[in-house]
Design a protein around this motif. Structure first.
Motif, short mmCIF file in Angstrom:
data_model
loop_
_atom_site.label_atom_id
_atom_site.label_comp_id
_atom_site.label_asym_id
_atom_site.label_seq_id
_atom_site.Cartn_x
_atom_site.Cartn_y
_atom_site.Cartn_z
N VAL A 18 -28.22 -29.42 -26.08
CA VAL A 18 -28.37 -29.95 -27.28
C VAL A 18 -27.13 -30.91 -27.83
O VAL A 18 -26.25 -30.32 -27.95
CB VAL A 18 -28.74 -28.92 -28.22
N PHE A 20 -25.61 -32.62 -30.84
CA PHE A 20 -25.72 -32.60 -32.10
C PHE A 20 -24.64 -33.54 -32.84
O PHE A 20 -23.42 -33.31 -32.42
CB PHE A 20 -26.01 -31.12 -32.83
N LYS A 23 -26.92 -33.29 -37.17
CA LYS A 23 -28.47 -32.88 -36.84
C LYS A 23 -28.47 -33.05 -35.30
O LYS A 23 -27.73 -33.71 -34.73
CB LYS A 23 -29.40 -33.87 -37.72
N ILE A 24 -29.79 -32.72 -34.65
CA ILE A 24 -29.78 -32.81 -33.38
C ILE A 24 -30.11 -34.27 -32.79
O ILE A 24 -30.92 -35.02 -33.62
CB ILE A 24 -30.97 -31.89 -33.12
N SER A 61 -23.38 -23.39 -30.58
CA SER A 61 -24.38 -23.82 -31.52
C SER A 61 -25.53 -22.90 -31.51
O SER A 61 -25.84 -22.38 -30.24
CB SER A 61 -24.59 -24.89 -32.06
N TYR A 63 -28.47 -24.05 -31.60
CA TYR A 63 -29.50 -25.37 -31.36
C TYR A 63 -30.12 -24.74 -30.04
O TYR A 63 -31.65 -24.71 -29.86
CB TYR A 63 -29.27 -26.32 -31.15
N LEU A 80 -38.73 -27.10 -36.23
CA LEU A 80 -37.40 -27.75 -35.97
C LEU A 80 -37.26 -29.29 -36.33
O LEU A 80 -36.23 -30.06 -36.19
CB LEU A 80 -37.08 -27.43 -34.62
N MET A 83 -34.57 -30.81 -38.34
CA MET A 83 -33.29 -30.90 -37.72
C MET A 83 -32.85 -32.13 -36.98
O MET A 83 -31.92 -32.13 -36.37
CB MET A 83 -33.22 -29.78 -36.92
#
Length: 178
Positions: A18, A20, A23-24, A61, A63, A80, A83
């Motif tokens: 992920v 990030f 946010k993602i 993280s 995530y 999600l 995010m």
């Protein structure tokens, strides 16, 4: 930053990465470590071409664990959605991704044509948006199928079959026609 982890899911090792910032910015995954590295490079290039400033430095993280919980059904995809940064997306892509995530729930599928009809566009435009989805799993592009078979999946059809089978969608996973 890039957060990477791997998990045992349904007897398979799944690598999840992920990107990030606040946010993602993007998600990738694979059932094979070598493919996963290629997926990271592909996603990095895609995001940068779209003007997203991504940092490839590794940082742990939560995530990847959250994405894993979506795969296993512990979290709903929509949880999600807030995010996601949606950086680098066109307004059309964002509209498609949000509609799909909110309306096509775990254990169900929708055809490219039905999704196109719901959004007043063409199946080809939907297919293009699915191919460019930088948030797989959370934005469930794997739930979009062809009317006569499972359809295509980037980068590998094996992952689409895996995700649908985890969700209990067996009727579509027997057909590998693209």
């Amino acid at each position: 930053m890039l957060s990477v982890d791997s998990f045992e899911i349904a007897g398979r090792r799944v690598w999840i990465g992920v990107f990030f910032s606040e946010k993602i910015q993007g998600i990738t995954f694979s059932l094979e470590k070598g493919q996963f590295k290629s997926n990271i490079n592909r996603l990095t290039g895609f995001l940068r071409r779209r003007g997203v400033s991504v940092d490839t430095a590794r940082k742990q993280s939560e995530y990847p664990s959250l994405v894993m919980e979506v795969i296993t059904g512990e979290l709903d995809n929509g949880e999600l959605l807030p995010m996601m940064s949606f950086e680098g997306l066109t307004p059309f892509e964002r509209r498609v991704y949000e509609w799909l995530t909110k309306n096509v729930k775990r254990g169900s599928v929708i055809t490219y044509g039905s999704l196109a009809e719901a959004l007043k566009t063409s199946p080809r435009a939907i297919g293009g948006a699915m191919k460019r989805n930088p948030y797989p799993i959370v934005v469930p592009c794997h739930r979009v199928v062809a009317r006569d078979g499972i359809g295509y999946y980037t980068p590998r059809l094996e992952e689409k079959v895996f995700l649908l089978e985890i969700e209990g969608v067996k009727g579509w996973t027997g057909s590998r026609r693209t």
